[in-house]
Structure formats: C-alpha cells, structure tokens
Design a protein around this motif. Structure first.
Motif: not given
Length: 131
Positions: A51-57, A65-74, A88-93
């Motif tokens: 997944a490539e998720i665009k985030m625009k300021n 972005i201080a932290k990105i955490s996922a709900a599981c190890a997968c 500007e826009t950034t991509i979260i992968r």
C-alpha cells in the motif's frame, strides 16, 4: 551605555531566531489530507499487499510524523522522517504479508502520530484474501 549595548545584543539575537520558519517548532499544529481507507481488492493467500498512501500537509506549518504504528506484526510501514512542508505530499508505504493473516476480508489499521489535532490518524488497509 552598557545597558544599551546589552539590549541591542539581546534584540539582535531574538530577531535572528525568527527567520523563515522552515523547521517545525513545539506547539505548531497543522492539518492533513489523507485517504483513511486503502482497499487493495482481492489477493491470493501468500501475496504481499503493498500500500502507498498519500498524505498532504494542508496546514500552515511543517508536518512532523512522530511515529507510525501497526496493529500487528504482519504490517510494516515506511515514511519520510523529515518535516513535510505546507502544501507538500509524502508517501506512507505499508505491506501486509497475507501468509500471516486469515482468509476473507482483512482490515489492518495503521496509526499515524503527528503534530495534528487530533494527534493520531488511523488509516485502514483492507483486502480480501482468497485461498
């Protein structure tokens, strides 16, 4: 005379610190535009969902972005750790290894902590895993 000189030095020091505001500072909140549901569609069991998720300021201050955490190890995520300037826009992968999930519809949340209000935004990655 010493007092005048001291006041001039202090004033010059304060003025030189207020430049172009390209760096984020504590207390500066911004706004974002992000798709909160990423639907990967149908995938075969064992496939990696990328997944490539665009985030625009969309605010007036740099987005940090201080932290990105996922709900599981997968789920693994990558993001730009430098401040994202206004406009500007950034991509979260993120990727999900479907070998580590069940079959059927899966929904994996990713929580993004940043200098926004509210400070946490949840992005859901969804897919239908076929056996």
């Amino acid at each position: 005379m010493k007092k005048v000189f001291l006041m001039a030095v202090i004033s010059l020091g304060l003025l030189s610190c207020g430049g172009g505001q390209t760096e984020a500072q504590v207390g500066q909140y911004t706004t974002i535009e992000v798709q909160e549901l990423y639907n990967a569609g149908s995938v075969a069991k064992g496939e990696i969902v990328e997944a490539e998720i665009k985030m625009k300021n969309t605010g007036d201050y740099p987005l940090v972005i201080a932290k990105i955490s996922a709900a599981c190890a997968c789920t693994v995520s990558e993001y730009d750790q430098e401040p994202i300037q206004p406009g500007e826009t950034t991509i979260i992968r993120a990727s999900i290894n479907t070998d580590e999930t069940g079959n059927g519809v899966i929904r994996k949340p990713i929580s993004v902590s940043a200098n926004t209000r509210p400070s946490s935004t949840v992005i859901m990655i969804q897919a239908t895993v076929l056996d």
